[in-house]
Design a protein around this motif. Sequence first.
Motif, PDB file in Angstrom:
ATOM      1  N   GLU A  65       1.270  -1.295  -0.051  1.00 27.88           N
ATOM      2  CA  GLU A  65       0.095  -0.318  -0.358  1.00 27.88           C
ATOM      3  C   GLU A  65       0.962   1.105   0.224  1.00 27.88           C
ATOM      4  O   GLU A  65       2.003   1.356   0.180  1.00 27.88           O
ATOM      5  N   ARG A 123       0.679   5.880   1.453  1.00 24.76           N
ATOM      6  CA  ARG A 123      -0.087   6.374   2.249  1.00 24.76           C
ATOM      7  C   ARG A 123       0.553   7.439   2.337  1.00 24.76           C
ATOM      8  O   ARG A 123       2.226   7.443   2.323  1.00 24.76           O
ATOM      9  N   GLY A 173      -3.111   0.523  -6.588  1.00 29.24           N
ATOM     10  CA  GLY A 173      -3.835  -0.102  -5.479  1.00 29.24           C
ATOM     11  C   GLY A 173      -4.251   1.064  -4.554  1.00 29.24           C
ATOM     12  O   GLY A 173      -4.518   2.641  -5.173  1.00 29.24           O
ATOM     13  N   SER A 174      -4.968   1.085  -3.243  1.00 24.85           N
ATOM     14  CA  SER A 174      -5.060   1.678  -2.283  1.00 24.85           C
ATOM     15  C   SER A 174      -4.436   2.498  -2.326  1.00 24.85           C
ATOM     16  O   SER A 174      -3.313   2.417  -1.834  1.00 24.85           O
ATOM     17  N   TYR A 175      -4.728   4.206  -1.814  1.00 18.20           N
ATOM     18  CA  TYR A 175      -3.642   4.813  -1.262  1.00 18.20           C
ATOM     19  C   TYR A 175      -4.773   5.452  -0.229  1.00 18.20           C
ATOM     20  O   TYR A 175      -5.666   6.361  -0.335  1.00 18.20           O
ATOM     21  N   TYR A 176      -3.416   5.292   0.650  1.00 19.84           N
ATOM     22  CA  TYR A 176      -3.835   6.094   2.480  1.00 19.84           C
ATOM     23  C   TYR A 176      -3.766   7.135   2.934  1.00 19.84           C
ATOM     24  O   TYR A 176      -2.321   7.438   2.055  1.00 19.84           O
ATOM     25  N   ARG A 218      -9.238   4.662  -4.093  1.00 21.55           N
ATOM     26  CA  ARG A 218      -8.761   4.199  -4.538  1.00 21.55           C
ATOM     27  C   ARG A 218      -8.763   3.555  -6.467  1.00 21.55           C
ATOM     28  O   ARG A 218      -9.529   4.527  -6.845  1.00 21.55           O
TER      29      ARG A 218
END
Length: 157
Positions: free
Chosen positions: A94, A96, A123-126, A156
């Motif tokens: 991930e 972030r 992917g997800s970027y937090y 997302r």
Amino acid sequence: MLDGVVFSGGECTIHSQLIAFVREVKKMGFEVKIDTNGSRPEVIGQLITEDLLDYVALDFKSLPEKYWEVTRSDLFLAFEKTLEIMVSSSVPFEVRTTVHSEQLRTSHLDAMNTWLRGKGYFGSYYLQPFRGDKQTLGNLGESKKPSLKSRVGVWRN
């Protein structure tokens, strides 16, 4: 009771014995997660080559034009190389960013998200809010939450 071990920090990849420790943890049958700022791509690359990583959390501090202001370091190119290694690997990871409203505005975050997609990360970027309860690189004070309220969370791609 324990499934895995997380190596974090500060920055865990600066420690000369990290790879040896990770090897030992894997020999014991545990999964391994690394939390990193991406400043040591050669270490991440070796851990991947030896099949020692199960998950990576990669901190994306800023794009080059604000990187020094946010980190007081010139490690953006190393971060970029680490991202490229991760994107080309099969290790789940991930990305972030810790957000302080005085350093990263919505326009910066949008540009960072676009840059990640351009690098092949989907992917997800937090986004996580800055907490002002710890000493950092200076006295940043509290982050103003309202300006980022709609952005803090997960994008997302």
